[in-house]
Design a protein around this motif. Structure first.
Motif, mmCIF file in Angstrom:
data_model
loop_
_atom_site.group_PDB
_atom_site.id
_atom_site.type_symbol
_atom_site.label_atom_id
_atom_site.label_comp_id
_atom_site.label_asym_id
_atom_site.label_seq_id
_atom_site.Cartn_x
_atom_site.Cartn_y
_atom_site.Cartn_z
ATOM 1 N N SER A 1 -5.289 14.661 -11.310
ATOM 2 C CA SER A 1 -6.447 14.265 -10.509
ATOM 3 C C SER A 1 -6.712 12.769 -10.587
ATOM 4 O O SER A 1 -7.336 12.198 -9.688
ATOM 5 C CB SER A 1 -7.691 15.035 -10.957
ATOM 6 N N PHE A 2 -6.225 12.108 -11.642
ATOM 7 C CA PHE A 2 -6.478 10.679 -11.792
ATOM 8 C C PHE A 2 -5.770 9.853 -10.723
ATOM 9 O O PHE A 2 -6.111 8.692 -10.504
ATOM 10 C CB PHE A 2 -6.018 10.206 -13.178
ATOM 11 N N ARG A 3 -4.775 10.444 -10.048
ATOM 12 C CA ARG A 3 -3.941 9.674 -9.120
ATOM 13 C C ARG A 3 -4.730 9.109 -7.941
ATOM 14 O O ARG A 3 -4.277 8.184 -7.277
ATOM 15 C CB ARG A 3 -2.787 10.536 -8.604
ATOM 16 N N ILE A 4 -5.917 9.642 -7.703
ATOM 17 C CA ILE A 4 -6.743 9.097 -6.625
ATOM 18 C C ILE A 4 -7.213 7.683 -6.955
ATOM 19 O O ILE A 4 -7.725 6.966 -6.096
ATOM 20 C CB ILE A 4 -7.943 10.032 -6.350
ATOM 21 N N ILE A 5 -6.989 7.259 -8.203
ATOM 22 C CA ILE A 5 -7.335 5.901 -8.617
ATOM 23 C C ILE A 5 -6.642 4.862 -7.743
ATOM 24 O O ILE A 5 -7.174 3.771 -7.516
ATOM 25 C CB ILE A 5 -6.960 5.683 -10.106
ATOM 26 N N TYR A 6 -5.446 5.204 -7.231
ATOM 27 C CA TYR A 6 -4.670 4.231 -6.458
ATOM 28 C C TYR A 6 -5.235 3.993 -5.061
ATOM 29 O O TYR A 6 -4.803 3.064 -4.377
ATOM 30 C CB TYR A 6 -3.208 4.679 -6.393
ATOM 31 N N LEU B 1 0.828 -1.210 0.000
ATOM 32 C CA LEU B 1 0.000 0.000 0.000
ATOM 33 C C LEU B 1 0.860 1.256 0.000
ATOM 34 O O LEU B 1 0.667 2.153 -0.822
ATOM 35 C CB LEU B 1 -0.950 -0.008 1.199
ATOM 36 N N LEU B 2 1.822 1.319 0.917
ATOM 37 C CA LEU B 2 2.676 2.501 0.972
ATOM 38 C C LEU B 2 3.529 2.638 -0.286
ATOM 39 O O LEU B 2 3.666 3.725 -0.856
ATOM 40 C CB LEU B 2 3.561 2.448 2.220
ATOM 41 N N GLY B 3 4.087 1.516 -0.727
ATOM 42 C CA GLY B 3 4.904 1.551 -1.935
ATOM 43 C C GLY B 3 4.087 1.896 -3.172
ATOM 44 O O GLY B 3 4.516 2.694 -4.014
ATOM 45 N N GLY B 4 2.903 1.315 -3.273
ATOM 46 C CA GLY B 4 2.048 1.600 -4.420
ATOM 47 C C GLY B 4 1.563 3.036 -4.445
ATOM 48 O O GLY B 4 1.528 3.674 -5.509
ATOM 49 N N PHE B 5 1.194 3.568 -3.265
ATOM 50 C CA PHE B 5 0.772 4.966 -3.196
ATOM 51 C C PHE B 5 1.914 5.901 -3.607
ATOM 52 O O PHE B 5 1.724 6.832 -4.390
ATOM 53 C CB PHE B 5 0.298 5.315 -1.787
ATOM 54 N N ALA B 6 3.101 5.656 -3.064
ATOM 55 C CA ALA B 6 4.255 6.501 -3.392
ATOM 56 C C ALA B 6 4.582 6.408 -4.880
ATOM 57 O O ALA B 6 4.867 7.423 -5.536
ATOM 58 C CB ALA B 6 5.460 6.082 -2.551
ATOM 59 N N THR C 1 -3.457 -5.353 -4.567
ATOM 60 C CA THR C 1 -2.997 -6.536 -3.827
ATOM 61 C C THR C 1 -2.819 -6.207 -2.355
ATOM 62 O O THR C 1 -3.193 -6.993 -1.471
ATOM 63 C CB THR C 1 -1.676 -7.058 -4.418
ATOM 64 N N GLY C 2 -2.230 -5.039 -2.082
ATOM 65 C CA GLY C 2 -2.051 -4.625 -0.703
ATOM 66 C C GLY C 2 -3.358 -4.461 0.034
ATOM 67 O O GLY C 2 -3.467 -4.804 1.225
ATOM 68 N N MET C 3 -4.399 -3.970 -0.656
ATOM 69 C CA MET C 3 -5.699 -3.790 -0.013
ATOM 70 C C MET C 3 -6.348 -5.130 0.306
ATOM 71 O O MET C 3 -7.003 -5.285 1.341
ATOM 72 C CB MET C 3 -6.610 -2.953 -0.898
ATOM 73 N N TYR C 4 -6.167 -6.119 -0.567
ATOM 74 C CA TYR C 4 -6.681 -7.460 -0.263
ATOM 75 C C TYR C 4 -5.945 -8.060 0.934
ATOM 76 O O TYR C 4 -6.549 -8.732 1.784
ATOM 77 C CB TYR C 4 -6.558 -8.371 -1.484
#
Length: 226
Positions: A32-37, A12-17, A189-192
Motif C-alpha cells: 500500500s505504501f507504493r502510492i507514495i510515488y 514520471l512514467l519511469g519512476g512510477f514503473a 523531479t518529473g512532477m516539477y
C-alpha cells in the motif's frame, strides 16, 4: 517546453514503473505504501506551485508586470488539480494505513485549506470583468494564503499528527531506504518538470488570448511569420 515535457513524461512514467514493479514492499505497510510515488510528488509540487503563484502575484503588485499576472493565473488550475490529487491519493493511502479515508489531521486539514485557496483564486479570476482588478484581487489572496505553506510543512512537528515527519532530509540522513528513495526522486523531479511545462503552456495560451486582436498574433496563427 520540449525540454520540460520530455523529462516530465520519462521521469514520471519511469519512476512510477520503478516504484510499482521493482521496489520491495514496505515491512509495515506492504504494497500500500507504493502510492507514495504519486501522493508525495503531487503534494510537494502543489505547495511549490502555490509559492510560485504568490511570488508572481507579488511581482505584479509591486512592478505592475502583466506577464507576472498571466503566470499567476496559469499556475492556479495546475496547482488546484495537484492539490486535489494529493487529497485523493492521501485518502486512498489512509484507508489501509489508518483505517479511514479521512481524519481532521493537521496536515490534511491545511492541505484542504490550500485546495480552497486555489479554488478562491480561480473564482476571483472569473468574478471580475476587468483583468487588472482580477489580477490584483488574486495577488492579494495568493500572498495572504502563502502563510499556509509553512503550516502544511511543519504541521507534523507543531501538532499531534498521524503523518510521520519528513523522510527525505536535506540536512542529515534520510530515513527512507535508498531503494525506495531513488524512484521517489525521479517522480518528484518529473512532477516539477510537469508543473513547468503546464505553466508555460497555459501562459502562452493566455498571452495569445489577451493579444488575439493584435497583428502579430494573427500572423502567428496564420503562419505569416514563417
Amino acid at each position: 517546453m520540449p525540454w520540460l515535457a520530455i523529462p516530465a513524461v520519462v521521469l514520471l512514467l519511469g519512476g512510477f514503473a520503478w516504484g510499482l514493479a521493482f521496489v520491495p514492499p514496505d515491512f509495515k505497510q506492504g504494497n500500500s505504501f507504493r502510492i507514495i510515488y504519486l501522493h508525495v510528488p503531487a503534494s510537494a509540487v502543489a505547495m511549490g506551485a502555490y509559492m510560485l503563484m504568490a511570488t508572481a502575484g507579488a511581482i505584479h503588485l509591486i512592478w505592475r508586470m502583466k506577464l507576472a499576472a498571466m503566470v499567476m493565473k496559469s499556475v492556479a488550475p495546475v496547482g488546484a488539480a495537484l492539490t486535489f490529487l494529493a487529497l485523493l491519493t492521501g485518502a486512498v493511502w489512509g484507508k489501509p494505513t489508518w483505517g479511514t479515508y479521512w481524519v481532521w489531521d493537521a496536515r490534511i486539514t491545511s492541505v484542504l485549506i490550500l485546495f480552497f485557496l486555489y479554488l478562491g483564486i480561480l473564482a476571483l479570476q472569473q468574478a471580475f470583468e476587468n483583468q487588472e482588478a482580477a489580477a490584483k484581487a488574486c495577488a492579494v489572496l495568493a500572498i495572504v494564503g502563502a502563510v499556509n505553506i509553512p503550516i502544511i510543512y511543519w504541521s507534523v512537528e507543531w501538532w499531534y499528527s498521524l503523518h510521520q515527519p519528513a523522510s527525505i532530509k536535506f540536512v542529515g540522513e534520510s530515513t527512507i531506504h535508498s531503494s525506495m528513495l531513488r524512484p521517489l526522486i525521479a517522480t518528484l523531479t518529473g512532477m516539477y518538470c510537469f508543473l513547468g511545462w503546464m505553466v508555460l503552456l497555459n501562459t502562452r495560451n493566455e498571452i495569445l488570448y489577451r493579444e488575439r486582436n493584435t497583428r502579430w498574433v494573427k500572423d502567428v496563427l496564420t503562419g505569416a511569420g514563417s
